[in-house]
Design an enzyme around this catalytic site. Sequence first.
Site, PDB file in Angstrom:
ATOM      1  CG  ASN B  73      -0.369   0.722   2.415  1.00  0.00           C
ATOM      2  OD1 ASN B  73      -0.313   1.949   2.504  1.00  0.00           O
ATOM      3  ND2 ASN B  73       0.122  -0.077   3.357  1.00  0.00           N
ATOM      4  CB  CYS B 134       5.928   9.844   8.958  1.00  0.00           C
ATOM      5  SG  CYS B 134       4.351   9.208   9.514  1.00  0.00           S
ATOM      6  CG  ASN B 196       4.050   1.072  10.152  1.00  0.00           C
ATOM      7  OD1 ASN B 196       3.384   0.752   9.161  1.00  0.00           O
ATOM      8  ND2 ASN B 196       3.905   2.227  10.757  1.00  0.00           N
ATOM      9  CB  THR B 197       4.041  -1.643   5.912  1.00  0.00           C
ATOM     10  OG1 THR B 197       4.295  -0.230   5.877  1.00  0.00           O
ATOM     11  CG2 THR B 197       2.553  -1.871   6.113  1.00  0.00           C
ATOM     12  N   GLY B 221       0.417  -8.258   5.389  1.00  0.00           N
ATOM     13  CA  GLY B 221      -0.201  -9.538   5.098  1.00  0.00           C
ATOM     14  C   GLY B 221       0.641 -10.699   5.580  1.00  0.00           C
TER      15      GLY B 221
END
Lengths: 283, 309
Positions: B73, B134, B196-197, B221
């Site tokens: 994403n 971020c 986090n990703t 995922g």
Amino acid sequence: MSVLNGSRHILAPVIASETVASGYVRMTIEAPEIASAATPGQFLHIRCFSPPYFGLRRPFSIHDAEGDHVQLLVRLVGRGSVALGAVPVGEALDILGPLGRGFSLMDGGHALLVGGGCGVAPLAHLGRMLLERGVEVTLAQGARKADEVIPFPHLEALGLGHRTSTDDGSAGFSGNVVQLAEKVLRDLTPDRAYACGPDAMLRALWERLPGGTPLEVSVEAPMACGVGACLGCVRKIRRNGTELYERVCTCGPVFPAEEALGEPVEGSLSCSPASSPSGRGSG
Amino acid sequence: MPVKTVNLEVDLAGIRLKNPVMPASGTFGLGQEYAPFFDLRRLGALVTKSVTLEPREGNPPPRTCETASGMLNSIGLQNPGVEDFLEENLVYLEEIGLPIIGSVAGSTPEEYVAVSRRLEETGSFAGLELNLSCPNVHAGGMEFSTEPALLRQVTAAVRETVSVPLIVKLSPNVTDIAMLARVAVDAGADALSLINTLQGMAIDVRRRRPRLGGVTGGLSGPAIKPVAVRMVWDVRRAVDAPIIGMGGIQNTDDALEFILAGASAVAVGTASFVHPETMVEIVDGLERYCREQGVERLQDLVGAVRVDG
């Protein structure tokens, strides 16, 4: 306001599955709760892989919804659609739906429906609903070649004016569906138009409609959650002079053409002056 | 030997939850989207989408693409900015009857402080989670949570400003997550959430273009679960602060892996997209596991994986 009113998560059995054209399967599903809630232009978010295999759901436009049954027109193009198209009669589909904002209906008058390839899927549901409301409906369907044209004998029996085009001229009008629509528009002035297909086709159609004809378009976007939670499926939409990212799964997939198709073009309905291309998104 | 009653409660550094299951920030909106599919009040907590000081438009589409056993994403933190977020949602959040954890994002330490202060002011948030994956505008776009000095600076600045429980969300895109966990706790974090990703990318070879409008994105995922479990395991042994574990959880067994590795609570993200009821099924599954295994308190299983030698 929630467009999710009436959305459910259900397991619904496939009761019929037929190849209606080359590379297309039409599946009939017994799902009374969805059939009664669905409006034309909405979609179903369908699980195409079972545990332990991971795969995101795929969105499919509702092809028709009547009585206890919902129909899908599945174009076999990727691993998800191919897996779905292979589900046998008797097995259940795992479905979230109905989802999204559908088409605005009309009573009486004349509607022009234009679909490119599998874009014709939601137009069958829309066409039938409009015919039942006394609208004169013309459907212009574009396919690459004759064996990919989707037949609609039941809609024709209800009075649908059905025109087809093939890129290679093997059936119907030789050319693309926008060229066919142009031809149709020489003899017909629709009160409203509806279209579904690739962006380039939608833009080309919009440019050729008589100025002031309301056009609603159904657009595609890759989706993850399908219900409005992840902000993954957004499209740049122009509204009230600004541009913002709107979720296709909840605010669409149907949009007025002037919102979804970018700069106003010659002959299109537009009452706002051309605005600057960079606008502040408002989330 | 089975037990009759099971206690799923957890105290996350002052945030008391009736069960340890919550959504991962950014995957659940505010819950309204999922309300048709299950009773939201069965969750342990709600975790909001990250908010920044000013509105953010987010990245150009496509923002998602499926990968093997996962997805990428590049949403880009689209959000209406903290003021509009509160104006639109505060009433709903107050009425929902669940502990709310507010996720905070920003480009500068000052922004994290301002948003954190504003959220705490409302009195409606049981805790705050700092989304530090971020890019830092002033540090050449480096993620805050990948650089110890930046991580310390933001955490300490927010810690000085708010008194609600503070959770720092750690990025996995680092060489030594245990070290960064220690930095966060030393700087005042009450709890940690990870992971986090993972940074990733996909290319459409027919069009010869990236599949994501943002070019790179975050991988989530099932594919990332082993990475996440290992990181929880490492962090658990490095700090005492409670951990919210996440990364590819699809079912009760997955959640138990994280708990046994050292997580006191778990979060579910991508799996909700595929199966909306995932979280409530995990709550039920944890209860059933404990009952059948004779475990009276789920928290007794935190970090209980047996490693010999």
